[in-house]
Design an enzyme around this catalytic site. Structure first.
Site, short mmCIF file in Angstrom:
data_model
loop_
_atom_site.label_atom_id
_atom_site.label_comp_id
_atom_site.label_asym_id
_atom_site.label_seq_id
_atom_site.Cartn_x
_atom_site.Cartn_y
_atom_site.Cartn_z
N GLU A 1 0.84 -1.19 0.00
CA GLU A 1 0.00 0.00 0.00
C GLU A 1 0.88 1.24 0.00
OE1 GLU A 1 -4.09 -1.08 2.36
OE2 GLU A 1 -2.43 -0.33 3.55
N CYS A 2 0.65 2.13 -0.95
CA CYS A 2 1.33 3.42 -1.02
C CYS A 2 2.85 3.25 -0.95
CB CYS A 2 0.80 4.36 0.06
SG CYS A 2 1.17 6.10 -0.26
#
Length: 435
Positions: free
Chosen positions: A326-327
């Site tokens: 994530e990210c």
């Protein structure tokens, strides 16, 4: 099983930067010192403040998000035990998105309306005096289902300044619960995503103790405690599903942005979580899935690029089992990450993604994603709700898109995430499955 909220209150403000975090941390510490089993919360999609809450009172903090969380998931967060809940608002009291989501538009006011918790407004009075009463009265009357119970004046310049503000607020029928003199030494260090993480604060314990002493000297804590209200039933809870039974979770200063409610839900569903530290050059432990959350990998890109045990172990893991980022975790799964100085660092190369911080552009907002390929724990076609906040720029994203991604108003977002064999990544942080 039916759940009910703990009586509580919300610390909010007319805008960001008014001082609500200082008040929140000081209040949590005071309550804990006084023997109150306090339950902290953060309104909205923030993964930094909850760690400060825990440091202040010793209890884990949860997010309450009316845009991303439907009633069952909110109920699960609100059913946690405690004598009194205290929630920190985000931005201004009524600030949210234009289009409602699962339970509301993401505002702090929504959480007050849902829980029945009254709102205490922290008002920065620097630069004005009697006008504070007009602002407070507007906040009090704006939504009939939100109870503004009183205000705490912040950054008061002098006894005369305080007197003028108090007289005007008294005429308007608004209770003043405290007045904090202007001080320049009670600020928390920040960087581009907000506050520096709690684990990085040079002397967090001393800072929180100072906030608590400041509140004890200038705020009516007994009156604040007496305001706690709510306790309405919220029906059946619903847990967020885990991505696998055994989860290898990256966890250190570069990978720390994981929502507390997700980890709690994974454990409650019977999943086992095995933390490891890429910065300590640890490979993923034996598990069914590897999850790399967001954080600040751009600040540690050189160390990550030279973490050979971590990178080789991650590549080996991905040959047979799912890996999701994530990210910041997504960026580390890519080919390269260029830091703010313009130096490119080779990453895991499990996806073709190339990103840079040398040309910064803010990406911020809620996201609704319909999966075009499976994500650990979720099937193709399922819809998820999340939030994106970063300053990186994509240089190359050659892999197949993972999802169709929309913002809160239904506009298409180009950051679709990507997939290659067992590896997936998104720029949005998962909050909940969309109903």
């Amino acid at each position: 099983m039916s759940r009910a909220t703990v009586p509580g209150l919300i610390v909010s403000a007319p805008r960001s930067g008014a001082g609500k975090t200082t008040v929140m941390l000081g209040l949590l510490r005071c309550l804990a010192e006084d023997g109150v089993k306090v339950r902290p919360y953060k309104c909205g999609p923030d993964y930094i403040d909850p760690a400060f809450h825990r440091a202040a009172c010793g209890e884990a903090s949860r997010n309450l998000d009316s845009w991303a969380m439907e009633a069952g998931i909110l109920a699960d967060q609100l059913a946690l035990p405690g004598e009194m809940a205290v929630a920190e608002g985000s931005m201004g009291l009524f600030d949210g998105v234009a289009t409602p989501g699962a339970s509301g538009n993401g505002s702090t006011a929504d959480i007050s309306a849902i829980t029945g918790w009254p709102v205490v407004v922290v008002m920065d009075v620097s630069g004005h005096a009697q006008t504070v009463a007009a602002l407070a009265l507007g906040l009090k009357q704006f939504r009939p289902d939100v109870h503004v119970a009183g205000v705490i004046l912040n950054r008061v310049a002098s006894p005369r300044h305080e007197r003028l503000c108090r007289l005007a607020l008294d005429d308007a029928g608004i209770a003043v619960l405290g007045a904090l003199p202007r001080r320049g030494d009670l600020t928390l260090p920040e960087r581009h995503l907000g506050l520096v993480q709690a684990v990085e604060h040079p002397d967090l314990e001393v800072a929180i103790a100072c906030y608590a002493a400041f509140l004890r000297a200038h705020v009516d804590l007994a009156a604040l405690r007496a305001l706690a209200a709510g306790g309405m039933p919220l029906g059946m809870s619903r847990l967020c599903r885990p991505p696998a039974q055994r989860i290898a979770l990256a966890q250190d200063a570069a990978f720390s942005f994981t929502y507390p409610h997700l980890l709690a839900a994974w454990r409650a569903a019977g999943a086992e979580i095995f933390p490891f530290s890429p910065l300590a050059d640890e490979p993923p432990p034996d598990a069914d899935c590897c999850w790399l959350p967001g954080g600040y990998p751009e600040l540690h890109a050189g160390r990550l690029a030279s973490a050979h045990n971590f990178l080789s172990g991650l590549r080996q893991f991905a040959k047979s089992r799912p890996v999701h980022g994530e990210c910041g975790g997504y960026m580390v799964l890519g080919e390269s990450l260029t830091d703010a100085s313009g130096q490119a660092h080779r990453m895991a190369g499990l996806l073709g993604l190339e990103t840079t911080y040398a040309s910064r552009r803010m990406h911020l907002g809620y996201r609704r994603a319909r999966l075009l390929s499976p994500l650990p724990g979720y099937d193709c076609g399922q819809s998820l709700r999340g939030h994106e906040f970063h300053y990186s720029t994509i240089l190359s994203q050659p892999d197949a898109p993972l999802a169709e991604v929309l913002d809160a108003e239904g506009n298409t977002v180009p950051e679709t995430g990507s997939r290659r064999e067992n590896v997936t990544g998104t720029f949005f942080h998962l909050i909940a499955e969309a109903a």
